[in-house]
Design an enzyme around this catalytic site. Structure first.
Site, PDB file in Angstrom:
ATOM      1  N   HIS A  27       0.952  -1.263   0.039  1.00  0.00           N
ATOM      2  CA  HIS A  27       0.050  -0.072   0.072  1.00  0.00           C
ATOM      3  C   HIS A  27       1.012   1.398   0.119  1.00  0.00           C
ATOM      4  O   HIS A  27       1.881   1.220   0.543  1.00  0.00           O
ATOM      5  CB  HIS A  27      -0.751  -0.151   1.118  1.00  0.00           C
ATOM      6  CG  HIS A  27      -1.854   0.880   1.293  1.00  0.00           C
ATOM      7  ND1 HIS A  27      -1.848   2.340   1.675  1.00  0.00           N
ATOM      8  CD2 HIS A  27      -3.214   0.902   1.055  1.00  0.00           C
ATOM      9  CE1 HIS A  27      -2.808   2.590   1.655  1.00  0.00           C
ATOM     10  NE2 HIS A  27      -3.912   1.965   1.523  1.00  0.00           N
ATOM     11  N   ASP A  76       2.890  -4.430   8.208  1.00  0.00           N
ATOM     12  CA  ASP A  76       1.737  -3.468   8.109  1.00  0.00           C
ATOM     13  C   ASP A  76       0.672  -4.533   7.924  1.00  0.00           C
ATOM     14  O   ASP A  76       0.305  -5.175   7.226  1.00  0.00           O
ATOM     15  CB  ASP A  76       1.711  -2.893   6.576  1.00  0.00           C
ATOM     16  CG  ASP A  76       0.210  -2.429   6.120  1.00  0.00           C
ATOM     17  OD1 ASP A  76      -0.764  -2.477   6.937  1.00  0.00           O
ATOM     18  OD2 ASP A  76       0.206  -1.669   4.952  1.00  0.00           O
ATOM     19  N   GLN A 101      -4.540  -5.047   7.150  1.00  0.00           N
ATOM     20  CA  GLN A 101      -5.652  -5.867   6.619  1.00  0.00           C
ATOM     21  C   GLN A 101      -5.462  -7.383   7.313  1.00  0.00           C
ATOM     22  O   GLN A 101      -6.318  -8.188   6.854  1.00  0.00           O
ATOM     23  CB  GLN A 101      -5.472  -6.134   5.208  1.00  0.00           C
ATOM     24  CG  GLN A 101      -5.696  -4.883   4.368  1.00  0.00           C
ATOM     25  CD  GLN A 101      -7.059  -4.290   4.526  1.00  0.00           C
ATOM     26  OE1 GLN A 101      -8.113  -5.007   4.680  1.00  0.00           O
ATOM     27  NE2 GLN A 101      -7.311  -3.289   3.804  1.00  0.00           N
ATOM     28  N   LYS A 140     -10.788  -0.361  10.473  1.00  0.00           N
ATOM     29  CA  LYS A 140     -10.923  -1.609   9.739  1.00  0.00           C
ATOM     30  C   LYS A 140     -11.318  -2.567  10.603  1.00  0.00           C
ATOM     31  O   LYS A 140     -11.534  -3.455  10.069  1.00  0.00           O
ATOM     32  CB  LYS A 140      -9.374  -1.645   8.889  1.00  0.00           C
ATOM     33  CG  LYS A 140      -9.294  -0.809   7.882  1.00  0.00           C
ATOM     34  CD  LYS A 140      -7.947  -1.219   7.078  1.00  0.00           C
ATOM     35  CE  LYS A 140      -7.286  -0.028   6.246  1.00  0.00           C
ATOM     36  NZ  LYS A 140      -8.065   0.282   5.212  1.00  0.00           N
ATOM     37  N   CYS A 145      -4.787   2.701  -3.908  1.00  0.00           N
ATOM     38  CA  CYS A 145      -3.643   2.991  -3.117  1.00  0.00           C
ATOM     39  C   CYS A 145      -2.422   2.059  -3.353  1.00  0.00           C
ATOM     40  O   CYS A 145      -1.469   1.733  -2.572  1.00  0.00           O
ATOM     41  CB  CYS A 145      -3.643   3.335  -1.559  1.00  0.00           C
ATOM     42  SG  CYS A 145      -4.769   4.489  -1.153  1.00  0.00           S
TER      43      CYS A 145
HETATM   44  N1  PMP Z   1      -1.823  -0.721   4.542  1.00  0.00           N
HETATM   45  C1  PMP Z   1      -2.977  -1.406   3.972  1.00  0.00           C
HETATM   46  C2  PMP Z   1      -2.495  -3.061   3.577  1.00  0.00           C
HETATM   47  C3  PMP Z   1      -4.169  -1.153   3.833  1.00  0.00           C
HETATM   48  O1  PMP Z   1      -4.932  -1.715   3.276  1.00  0.00           O
HETATM   49  C4  PMP Z   1      -4.380   0.402   4.487  1.00  0.00           C
HETATM   50  C5  PMP Z   1      -5.717   0.980   4.416  1.00  0.00           C
HETATM   51  N2  PMP Z   1      -6.546   0.731   2.972  1.00  0.00           N
HETATM   52  C6  PMP Z   1      -3.381   1.056   4.953  1.00  0.00           C
HETATM   53  C7  PMP Z   1      -1.987   0.490   5.026  1.00  0.00           C
HETATM   54  C8  PMP Z   1      -3.633   2.564   5.422  1.00  0.00           C
HETATM   55  O2  PMP Z   1      -4.335   2.369   6.662  1.00  0.00           O
HETATM   56  P1  PMP Z   1      -5.023   3.859   7.019  1.00  0.00           P
HETATM   57  O3  PMP Z   1      -5.690   4.495   6.033  1.00  0.00           O
HETATM   58  O4  PMP Z   1      -6.036   3.406   8.217  1.00  0.00           O
HETATM   59  O5  PMP Z   1      -3.874   4.452   7.659  1.00  0.00           O
END
Ligand code: PMP
Length: 422
Positions: free
Chosen positions: A122, A199, A202, A225, A365
């Site tokens: 991401h 990270d 998910q 999430k 993203c």
């Molecule tokens: N890493 C991953 C794998 C994600 O799916 C997301 C959210 N889409 C993020 C990081 C970023 O999370 P946040 O927007 O809650 O900071």
């Protein structure tokens, strides 16, 4: 798929409609819905004990402080941290990764040091490292995935060198759904002298995650999430790292003593929580952790695995539909990205929206990942504890409508009528 029959009714939003159709929510990888008891906890905080923390000595301020620190303990317990002080509250995964990039990377990396990232990251686990590499002269190296969306540990072994200082990777890809072998990656990277950041945006919401078993140095995740509110998340780190790191933000509450020209700082984790924190967010996240714990993360994972398996089978029957990522539900989570030949992802999402079905279309993203797949965008349907087989059936019927509009010759005729429960 027994879990959701019980659970679904607890989420008020899932009783709403859009365009006159009941909402089918398939975008939990972007953000999850919230159960009634979590929403109630938010109202209760603001109605009964809204006050700043770590400051006031009156009753409601003490209650707020206690609840805020209790929430830290709940989050720590949820991921089996050794102690609550290993959990730093942040705005979310993004801020947690930036904290490590700046508080550790900016001070520790030297020109020529290496940071290994996968090509499925991401942007929040890519852009901070690009920024820090630009400031320090460190080099980014990329750990690529194969045709099934999987990374191999042999490739990691090939990439690791004496200059590798950090290996940062997602636990579950938010696009491919792949579960990456983070524990074994952490073992190998740490043996090579590198730090490891996972990270877990998910994974923590969808399966049991035990940070002690993972064996990483840093784990980042978000409250929104996992049935909690937006604007709150955490960085878990081994306590000795938190002690060694410089503060990320400066300001009120993170200090011991302030002189005009210098300051001393509090112990971790408070050293990293400058200013008034997201008090309501943390407390309400604690309520979400209680909720998920009561249902059980094993049960949630089992439910999602079963539903993912069902979805993969159903989707693969649609002509011209390609799923990106592993096809075995045991190797992946419920974030399912796909392409349909000749139909733009935004058109797909728009037709589905007319049916009340919420999916996401775009690059999610992960622009480099999409470039690697050779597509500009994908559609992503993502599952959580409250989804049912009926939601998958609705998606499949919606995709049949997409075919009716854009590729009528590919319709098999079973889309609307022939499927389970339709
Ligand atoms: N890493 C991953 C794998 C994600 O799916 C997301 C959210 N889409 C993020 C990081 C970023 O999370 P946040 O927007 O809650 O900071």
């Amino acid at each position: 798929m027994g879990l959701s029959a019980r659970v679904r009714d607890e989420f008020p939003l899932l009783g709403q409609s859009a365009h006159g159709k009941p909402i089918v929510y398939l975008d939990s990888a972007a953000t999850s819905q919230k159960p009634r008891e979590v929403i109630d906890a938010l109202v209760r905080y603001y109605e009964e004990y809204n006050a700043n923390v770590h400051r006031g000595i009156y009753a409601i301020a003490e209650k707020a402080t206690l609840a805020y620190e209790e929430a830290r303990g709940k989050v720590a317990g949820f991921i089996n941290a050794r102690r609550p002080e290993e959990v730093v509250f942040t705005r979310g995964t993004t801020e947690a990764i930036n904290l490590v990039a700046y508080a550790w990377g900016l001070h520790s990396l030297r020109a020529g040091d290496e940071i290994i990232l996968t090509t499925m990251e991401h942007h929040s686990n890519l852009v901070p490292w690009q920024l820090i590499a630009g400031m320090t002269g460190a080099r980014l190296k990329f750990w690529d995935f194969d045709g099934e969306g999987k990374i191999s540990l042999e490739e990691l072994d090939r990439l690791l060198t004496g200059r590798t200082r950090m290996v940062a990777l997602a636990h579950q890809s938010n696009v491919l759904g792949t579960f990456n072998p983070v524990a074994e990656a952490a073992r190998r990277a740490r043996a090579a002298g590198a730090l490891v950041l996972v990270d877990a945006a998910q994974s923590v919401p969808h399966m049991p995650v035990d940070v002690q078993q993972l064996g990483a140095d840093f784990v980042a995740f978000s409250g929104h999430k996992m049935c909690g509110p937006t604007g709150i998340g955490a960085l878990w780190a081994r306590y000795e790292h938190l002690e060694a790191l410089q503060p990320f933000h400066g300001g009120g509450e993170m200090i011991m003593l302030v002189e005009l020209d210098r300051s001393t700082y509090k112990e971790p984790p408070w050293k990293f929580e400058a200013g008034t924190p997201n008090i309501a967010g943390a407390i309400v996240w604690g309520a979400a952790v209680d909720y998920l714990t009561r249902i059980g993360m094993e049960a949630i994972r089992a439910h999602e695995q079963q539903l993912t398996g069902y979805a993969l089978v159903q989707l693969q029957e649609i002509k011209g539909l390609r799923i990106h990522g592993p096809k075995n539900p045991a190797e992946r989570g419920g974030a399912i990205a796909f392409s349909m030949d000749g139909v733009h992802p935004h058109d797909i999402a728009q037709v589905l929206d007319q049916e009340g079905i919420c999916v996401r279309a775009g690059h999610h993203c992960t622009q480099p990942l999409h470039r690697r797949l050779g597509v500009a965008a994908t559609v992503r349907a993502s599952l959580y504890l409250y989804n049912t087989a009926d939601d998958i059936d609705a998606l499949v019927r919606g995709l049949d409508k997409v075919l009716a509009y854009f590729a009528p010759s590919r319709r098999s005729g079973v889309g609307a009528e022939g499927r389970r429960g339709a």
